[in-house]
Scaffold this motif. Structure first.
Motif, PDB file in Angstrom:
ATOM      1  N   LEU A   7       3.791   5.383  -0.541  1.00 41.31           N
ATOM      2  CA  LEU A   7       4.905   6.067   0.141  1.00 41.31           C
ATOM      3  C   LEU A   7       6.224   5.512  -0.381  1.00 41.31           C
ATOM      4  N   ASP A   8       7.115   6.399  -0.812  1.00 39.25           N
ATOM      5  CA  ASP A   8       8.428   5.995  -1.329  1.00 39.25           C
ATOM      6  C   ASP A   8       8.334   4.867  -2.364  1.00 39.25           C
ATOM      7  N   GLY A   9       7.382   4.990  -3.253  1.00 34.43           N
ATOM      8  CA  GLY A   9       7.243   4.016  -4.331  1.00 34.43           C
ATOM      9  C   GLY A   9       6.546   2.724  -3.932  1.00 34.43           C
ATOM     10  N   LYS A  10       6.213   2.568  -2.642  1.00 34.23           N
ATOM     11  CA  LYS A  10       5.514   1.354  -2.207  1.00 34.23           C
ATOM     12  C   LYS A  10       4.027   1.678  -2.023  1.00 34.23           C
ATOM     13  N   THR A  11       3.195   0.852  -2.637  1.00 34.99           N
ATOM     14  CA  THR A  11       1.758   1.106  -2.590  1.00 34.99           C
ATOM     15  C   THR A  11       1.038  -0.006  -1.824  1.00 34.99           C
ATOM     16  N   LYS A  12       0.044   0.410  -1.039  1.00 37.55           N
ATOM     17  CA  LYS A  12      -0.746  -0.605  -0.330  1.00 37.55           C
ATOM     18  C   LYS A  12      -2.187  -0.126  -0.187  1.00 37.55           C
ATOM     19  N   GLU A  13      -3.086  -1.086   0.081  1.00 39.95           N
ATOM     20  CA  GLU A  13      -4.487  -0.752   0.283  1.00 39.95           C
ATOM     21  C   GLU A  13      -4.708  -0.545   1.783  1.00 39.95           C
TER      22      GLU A  13
END
Lengths: 66, 327
Positions: A7-13
């Motif tokens: 989301l908005d360039g931020k990635t998470k698992e």
């Protein structure tokens, strides 16, 4: 199972249950579907689609610009 | 996988909550274009032989508008003139303008450009720096007035009969609620598929072919059509009344699909009933400086630019007074 959420360039698992859909992830992340587009592995996808382990999910915020 | 409710063959990629349908890519594209064509027929927006200015920004709404209008105007027989207004916001509009140019190149259309700097002698970057020295206003308060003025000027100078803008159902519902909440009956009555003053010298009538498609649908259309568009928040956007209403409407729409369209439909039905009652409106004049139709002696754009031009002098004057008081 685990999916990659961006989301908005931020990635998470994100850890989710088997059979979870794109809409379930958005709900868990408190994201209103009306505010953007949901892509699964780079393609626009219906929110009721079930996720598979390792899928990459991206929410593209569209509520700005014009 | 969800199957498309229209063709019943392909996988659906879009859910349209307010219709209860799920559509595949080709069926969504057909649906979107049908909505715009239908709006055009219902309000008789574009006529055969029209020279139609189209406000393009490089964003999703105007990209969808321009693309769908190339199809529509082929049927109707009208000429398209894309117009881009450059506000002078470094790192923002220049990137968006590249997308607008790419789209025009793809469509074989010439993009006409006009800048705030050329029209008002001041860019948005400069305006924001100067606004602290005069009566402080949000950047959108300047930009909204300047953009409307500059678009009208460009369309008028290019000899356009009408000017199509990318206002979608979200914009419509927000504006209706804003006018209602601010108690602006005259604005309320002027609002609709045709915008502003419809018959006036120096004024090009604005039309809204996207009024029955949502902001999200515009983004989906651009994505499925693979149109170049720019997605970035304006660096000067701030929390505004419109922004609050946008959030509110999206929350309502999520829980009660179709609410945005219901606001528009209710408004248009009410407007029809209210037209029978004369609404007293100030007699329109022409701006003494630029000739644009307005309600006062000068138009809002000229008042704002004059205020900004005097900014340095006012600061000096204020400082001088403070200095004298200290003495």
């Amino acid at each position: 199972m685990k999916v990659i959420f961006s989301l908005d360039g931020k990635t998470k698992e994100v850890e989710t249950k088997t059979g979870a859909t794109l809409a379930d992830i958005l709900k868990a992340e408190k994201i209103n579907l009306q505010t953007g587009l949901i892509k699964l592995n780079g393609k626009l996808t219906h929110p009721s689609t079930e996720l598979k382990d390792g899928d990459t999910l991206e929410f593209v915020n569209i509520i700005y610009g014009g | 996988m969800v199957t498309c409710t229209k063709c019943k063959k392909r996988n659906a990629v879009v859910d349209l909550g307010y219709t209860g349908s799920d559509l595949c890519s080709p069926c969504f594209i057909a649906y979107f274009e049908h909505r715009v064509f239908k709006t055009n027929r219902e309000f008789k927006l574009i006529q055969h032989g029209d020279k139609l200015g189209v406000g393009v920004s490089g964003g999703k709404d105007s990209a969808a508008l321009l693309f769908v209008l190339t199809k529509l105007t082929k049927h109707v027989g009208a000429q398209l003139i894309p117009i881009l207004i450059d506000e002078g916001i470094a790192g923002y509009r220049d990137k968006a303008a590249e997308k607008a140019q790419a789209l025009c190149d793809k469509l074989g259309l010439r993009l006409h450009r006009l800048s705030y700097k050329k029209v008002f002698g001041i860019s948005m970057d400069e305006t924001v720096k100067k606004r602290d020295k005069v009566k402080w206003r949000g950047a959108c308060s300047y930009c909204g007035v300047f953009r409307k003025h500059a678009l009208n000027k460009a369309a008028f100078d290019l000899g356009c009969d009408k000017l199509a803008i990318g206002h979608n159902a979200d914009d419509m519902a927000q504006t209706i609620l804003m006018n209602f909440l601010k108690s602006e009956p005259a604005r309320f009555m002027r609002f609709g598929a045709f915008s502003g003053i419809t018959e006036r010298d120096k004024f090009v009538m604005r039309i809204k072919p996207l009024m029955y498609v949502t902001e999200r649908e515009c983004a989906i259309y651009c994505t499925l059509r693979d149109l170049p568009f720019h997605l970035q928040e304006c660096p000067y956007s701030s929390d505004s009344f419109r922004g609050e209403l946008k959030d509110f409407l999206n929350s309502v729409e999520e829980k009660h699909p179709g609410s945005k369209f219901n606001i528009i439909k209710s408004f248009l039905s009410l407007k029809e009933l209210m037209v029978a009652t004369p609404v007293s409106e100030k007699e329109l004049k022409h701006c003494a400086k630029c000739g644009t139709p307005c309600s006062g002696e000068n138009c809002k754009a000229c008042l704002l630019t004059e205020e900004l031009k005097n900014a340095d002098g006012r600061v000096a004057e204020t400082k001088q007074i403070t200095k004298n008081k200290k003495k």
